[in-house]
Design an enzyme around this catalytic site. Structure first.
Site, short mmCIF file in Angstrom:
data_model
loop_
_atom_site.label_atom_id
_atom_site.label_comp_id
_atom_site.label_asym_id
_atom_site.label_seq_id
_atom_site.Cartn_x
_atom_site.Cartn_y
_atom_site.Cartn_z
N GLU A 142 39.94 41.56 38.07
CA GLU A 142 39.22 42.79 37.71
C GLU A 142 40.05 43.58 36.72
O GLU A 142 41.25 43.77 36.93
CB GLU A 142 38.96 43.69 38.91
CG GLU A 142 37.88 43.21 39.84
CD GLU A 142 37.59 44.18 40.98
OE1 GLU A 142 37.70 45.40 40.77
OE2 GLU A 142 37.26 43.69 42.06
N GLU A 201 40.48 43.29 47.59
CA GLU A 201 41.27 44.53 47.72
C GLU A 201 41.62 44.84 49.17
O GLU A 201 41.30 45.92 49.69
CB GLU A 201 40.53 45.70 47.05
CG GLU A 201 40.51 45.54 45.55
CD GLU A 201 40.10 46.79 44.76
OE1 GLU A 201 39.49 47.69 45.34
OE2 GLU A 201 40.42 46.86 43.57
P1 P53 Z 1 34.24 51.64 40.30
C1 P53 Z 1 39.16 52.22 43.97
C2 P53 Z 1 40.34 52.03 43.26
C3 P53 Z 1 40.54 50.83 42.59
C4 P53 Z 1 39.60 49.84 42.63
O1 P53 Z 1 35.51 50.73 40.60
C5 P53 Z 1 38.44 50.03 43.35
C6 P53 Z 1 38.22 51.23 44.00
C7 P53 Z 1 36.96 51.47 44.72
O2 P53 Z 1 36.12 52.25 43.95
O3 P53 Z 1 37.52 49.07 43.49
C8 P53 Z 1 37.42 47.95 42.68
O4 P53 Z 1 33.05 50.79 40.48
C9 P53 Z 1 36.44 47.08 43.38
C10 P53 Z 1 35.11 47.00 42.72
C11 P53 Z 1 34.82 48.26 41.93
C12 P53 Z 1 35.88 48.37 40.85
O5 P53 Z 1 37.16 48.43 41.40
O6 P53 Z 1 34.35 52.74 41.29
O7 P53 Z 1 36.92 45.81 43.75
O8 P53 Z 1 34.11 46.69 43.68
O9 P53 Z 1 33.54 48.30 41.38
C13 P53 Z 1 35.69 49.54 39.91
O10 P53 Z 1 34.39 52.09 38.89
#
Ligand code: P53
Length: 499
Positions: free
Chosen positions: A398, A197
């Site tokens: 993801e 990211e």
């Molecule tokens: P969590 C923000 C917006 C989009 C993706 O997020 C993001 C974030 C940061 O929070 O992160 C990615 O755990 C990231 C992962 C993260 C996942 O999205 O807040 O690459 O490390 O865990 C989900 O629900």
């Protein structure tokens, strides 16, 4: 036509949220080890002190005040220290992944396990040995490792001594780290992600940034990012983009068959109405995220980049060779995360500067309990948008739904998760079958429960496998298969035919 025969089904995690073992095997301290847990409503925090012992609390995404140093405060819980303990459970966890039929598993390497201070002369043998074991275990089960070199990870020493990524020296430290990995696993790992990211990075947590104007301890929330902050973030990300390009070149010299990608958060954006200001506003807002994949996929900052920099009174500092590095060493594929979409309307403020974007609610979409709109069709939209734009293979690294799972009689009936993933795979399938988009694979996030990055909770779970642990780190760490485990196994076995 259907999913390609060699389609890479799997799952994804990151060391800072999964691995734990924070003081084992001579691992050094990372900035994320200083971040407390939080909740949906209460931000995660870093406590820091200056020379005089004054204490300031900053929120996870912010820059640390200049001259302050983070410390561990007694009485607080730091979820990365144990996380869900992949460090001691990797054999069991990889066996579970294999049982689901994973073709690939996306993991990240903890920088401080390999270089405890980031600027050490030689790598830490014990750290390398740990990942040797993990990779060999994956290979034993015919699971292709997909390695993220840098996922929200910053050796504390590099933040305090060098000021993080705003300092060009970080490029050298990163390259030294990457070189060790490329050389060591050149015959075992094919798929690499240089940075996770790269378009949403912020503050001290991931960039190791201290900011001058924070001397007073005045803070800002995301969305009200002071102009100086936006500038140092853009400059820091530029250093990361150059580091990524240099890593690509180095990697190709080590093994020309490597597949190299840089990862961007590219959840979608719609105009909230057909008012022309909403339509062009949404387009401009989207470009704040796409600007970075434009660089990694096309090899140069796009024409509109200057318009974005102008908004923040920012002037990018380039070294003479930077443009050449970017131009000659683009990515082989684009890895991206997709969770949701947001709607841009001309009256609401947008909430980030670099792409982790949220604007207005979309009345047509349901939301997760954490308020993330659920939009499977948006995935097909984004796949098409990105493939039209770059004509490079895409990798969804993801996707998923964070939810509070209820454990009862040792079972978890997570039909909401099955439905979320099923509907996203259906749209992915259309993008492949109907639109002929080239997609390498699909690795849903947090395939075995991990700590949430945004909130630092355990409650926000993404996994097919439950881990018995609560928000304050209490629990047996026992692994329990959810209903989605059996469902996803069937999806993989039938190569996406039975959903
Ligand atoms: P969590 C923000 C917006 C989009 C993706 O997020 C993001 C974030 C940061 O929070 O992160 C990615 O755990 C990231 C992962 C993260 C996942 O999205 O807040 O690459 O490390 O865990 C989900 O629900």
């Amino acid at each position: 036509m259907s999913f390609p025969k060699n389609f890479l089904w799997g799952g994804a995690t990151a060391a800072n949220q999964y691995e734990g073992g924070w003081q084992e095997g001579d691992r050094g301290i990372a900035v994320h080890d200083l971040i407390t847990n939080g909740t949906k409503d209460e931000p995660r925090r870093i406590f820091c002190k200056n020379d005089q012992g004054d204490e300031v609390t900053i929120q996870m995404g912010e820059c640390i005040p200049y001259g302050y140093v983070g410390f561990l405060k007694e009485g607080y819980y730091y979820p990365s220290h144990q996380a869900t303990d992949f460090y001691h459970h990797y054999k069991e966890d990889i066996a579970l992944m294999a049982e689901m039929g994973f073709k690939t598993y996306r993991l990240s390497i903890s920088w401080t396990r390999i270089f405890p201070n980031g600027d050490d002369e030689t790598p830490n043998k014990e750290g390398l040995h740990f990942y040797d074991n993990v990779i060999d275990e994956l290979k034993k089960h015919n699971i292709e490792p997909l390695v993220t070199i840098l996922h929200f990870d910053m050796p504390l020493n590099l933040a305090t001594k060098y000021g993080g990524w705003i300092n060009r020296k970080l490029i050298d430290f990163y390259l030294k780290f990457a070189k060790v990995l490329f050389e060591r696993w050149k015959d075992k790992v094919t798929y690499w992600i240089t940075v996770n990211e790269i378009n949403v990075l912020g503050g001290y947590w991931t960039l190791g940034l201290a900011s001058n104007h924070r001397k007073t301890g005045a803070h800002s929330n995301q969305g009200e990012t002071p102009l100086e902050d936006a500038g140092i973030k853009f400059q820091s990300i530029h250093h990361m983009l150059v580091a990524s390009a240099m890593a690509n070149k180095m990697a190709r010299e080590i093994n020309p068959h490597f597949m190299l990608g840089t990862m961007c958060a590219l959840s979608g954006i719609y105009p909230a109405t057909c008012h022309p200001d909403d339509v062009f506003g949404a387009y401009e807002f989207r470009r704040k995220a796409l600007m970075f994949s434009d660089v990694t996929c096309r090899g140069y900052y796009p024409n509109y980049a200057q318009a974005i920099f102008d908004e923040y009174n920012f002037k990018l500092k380039m070294e003479p060779e930077d443009e050449k590095w970017l131009k000659e060493n683009t990515s082989d594929y684009l890895a991206f995360s997709y969770y949701r979409t947001t709607a841009f309307d001309r009256f609401s403020p947008n909430t980030t500067t670099t792409g982790g974007q949220q604007a207005s609610p979309n009345p047509y979409l349901e939301k997760t309990p954490w308020g993330w709109p659920i939009d499977p069709e948006g995935l097909r939209f984004v796949l098409n948008e990105l493939y039209d734009r770059y004509q490079k293979p895409l990798f969804i690294v993801e996707n998923g739904m964070g939810n509070d799972d209820i454990l009862k009689n040792n079972e978890i009936h997570d039909d909401y998760r099955i439905s979320y993933i099923r509907n996203h795979i259906k749209e992915l399938k259309k993008a492949i079958e109907i639109d002929r988009v080239d997609v390498l694979g699909y690795t849903p996030w947090g395939c075995i429960d991990i700590v949430s990055a945004g909130t630092g909770e355990m409650k926000k779970r993404y996994g097919f496998v439950y881990v018995d642990l609560d928000d304050l780190g209490k629990g047996s760490l026992k692994r329990i298969k959810k209903d989605s485990f059996y469902w996803y196994k069937k999806v993989i076995t039938t190569n996406g035919e039975e959903l």
